[in-house]
Scaffold this active site. Structure first.
Site, PDB file in Angstrom:
ATOM      1  N   CYS A  86       0.959  -1.067   0.353  1.00 57.26           N
ATOM      2  CA  CYS A  86      -0.073   0.027  -0.113  1.00 57.26           C
ATOM      3  C   CYS A  86       0.568   0.690  -0.297  1.00 57.26           C
ATOM      4  O   CYS A  86       0.148   2.286  -0.512  1.00 57.26           O
ATOM      5  CB  CYS A  86      -1.007  -0.326   1.000  1.00 57.26           C
ATOM      6  SG  CYS A  86      -2.394  -1.578   1.493  1.00 57.26           S
ATOM      7  N   HIS A 333      -9.571   1.010  -2.756  1.00 59.28           N
ATOM      8  CA  HIS A 333      -8.074   1.180  -2.527  1.00 59.28           C
ATOM      9  C   HIS A 333      -7.053   0.660  -4.161  1.00 59.28           C
ATOM     10  O   HIS A 333      -7.230  -0.970  -3.906  1.00 59.28           O
ATOM     11  CB  HIS A 333      -8.445   0.113  -1.468  1.00 59.28           C
ATOM     12  CG  HIS A 333      -6.771   0.633  -1.155  1.00 59.28           C
ATOM     13  ND1 HIS A 333      -5.306   1.126  -1.283  1.00 59.28           N
ATOM     14  CD2 HIS A 333      -6.579  -0.692   0.084  1.00 59.28           C
ATOM     15  CE1 HIS A 333      -4.616   0.661  -0.295  1.00 59.28           C
ATOM     16  NE2 HIS A 333      -5.154  -0.096   0.534  1.00 59.28           N
TER      17      HIS A 333
END
Length: 377
Positions: A86, A333
């Site tokens: 991430c 995301h």
């Protein structure tokens, strides 16, 4: 160290997995963003020293090189792909800023791209020839099987440890969507329309009733997280242009530049990724004499509502400065791009900020990592 400036920032809209971008490869996503940056700044491809892209799911090779060539950058321009899950997109920016600060480059394109819809199928090669491959959804994030929870399980454990029920998580998610809806017009200026999509597709009016009806995705000793409080898997690209002071002086008058003030990466408990932002941002504050009240805008990753709630509380982040255009709960995301999207959001949210105002972008990643940057208007 040489000064570094962020002078342009663009992204695609974010599309949920298997949505509007389901047929697009990483180059299809990133190339229009890079071309928009070239148009925005008047630079030509020959002035770019390097392309650095974060990516987590492509499955090998060097997708940044594919993107560079497809975007028309000269073959002499190096391209680097990095994977810190991430954190990848923000770490790509950090690496680009470090290259300019050390005098190795004058103009670097950096960001992230993720095509979750077109991600590679992953499998462990069988030991015996007659056995079938063992497919898996995610790699190990730690070397310890008993300390390698799925991200959702880790978030549910965080909810248990801090006594955060579904009601406050739902409230946070509802607020994220509401802010994103209210900011849709100004957010549209940072997005490059693609495949018929001009705005983040997941953003919607989210009521308390609807949030309460979404199913649970993980539980831990009575605590839970649900779909409303979980950022959707998604596809997107986000890229920024970083330049040296010398390059900035050669750019058109009126180019809006944000000074790169500081950045940091670090780790926390390997089996509790949602917690990692706290010690890393605290370290950033301590090194630079800052605290949460110094910031005009803060872009904090919302992989899970409970994560954002805990991070904001522990760091004392003022909610009226936090994710004012909505967060990832309202966007989705796209793993390798999410950190870069935070930087794009910060750049555009600060367009009317008083000179000298500061922005913070921070994100955590699998394995207990986190990265953060500070920019000055």
């Amino acid at each position: 160290m040489n000064p570094v400036y962020l002078v342009a920032a663009r992204r695609t809209p974010v599309a949920p997995v298997n949505g509007a971008f389901k047929t697009l490869e990483v180059s299809d996503l990133a190339v229009p963003v890079i071309q928009a940056l070239m148009t925005d700044t008047g630079l030509n491809p020959g002035q770019i020293d390097q392309l650095i892209l974060g990516n987590a799911l492509y499955g090998g090779g060097n997708p940044a090189r594919l993107v560079a060539l497809a975007a028309g950058l000269p073959e002499s321009v190096p391209a680097l792909t990095l994977d810190t899950q991430c954190c990848s997109g923000l770490d790509a920016l950090r690496l680009g800023a470090q290259a300019i600060a050390s005098g190795q480059a004058d103009a670097i394109l950096a960001g992230g791209v993720e095509s979750t819809s077109r991600r590679a199928l992953r499998a462990h090669r069988p030991i015996n020839r007659d056995a079938a491959p063992e497919y898996y959804e995610r790699p190990a994030f730690t070397p310890w099987p008993d300390r390698d929870p799925d991200m959702a399980d880790s978030a549910a454990r965080l909810a248990h440890e801090h006594g955060i029920g579904l009601d406050p998580q739902n409230t946070w998610a509802i607020d994220s969507h509401a802010k994103a809806l209210a900011a849709r017009e100004r957010v549209s200026h940072e997005c490059v329309p693609l495949a018929g999509l001009s705005a983040d597709a997941a953003t919607r009016p989210l009521s308390e009733r609807l949030a309460n009806r979404t199913p649970k995705v993980a539980e831990w000793q009575g605590a839970a997280i649900n779909v409303a409080g979980t950022a959707l898997q998604a596809d997107a690209a986000a890229v920024c242009l970083l330049v040296s002071e010398a390059m900035l002086a050669r750019m058109p008058a009126g180019t809006r530049a944000m000074r790169w003030v500081a950045d940091v990466s670090g780790g926390g408990p390997a089996d509790s990724p949602p917690w990692a932002i706290v010690p890393v941002v605290q370290r950033l504050f301590e090194r630079n004499g800052l605290n949460a009240d110094h910031f005009h805008r803060i872009e904090l990753m919302e992989a899970y509502a409970v994560q954002a709630i805990v991070n904001a509380h522990q760091l004392g982040l003022p909610l009226d400065k936090l994710n004012q255009g909505g967060g990832a709960l309202a966007r989705g995301h796209p793993i390798g791009a999410s950190g870069a999207i935070l930087a794009v959001r910060a750049y555009h949210e600060m367009a009317s900020a008083p000179k000298g105002s500061l922005a913070l972008a921070a994100i955590a990643a699998a394995g207990g990592l986190a990265s953060a940057v500070v920019l000055e208007a």
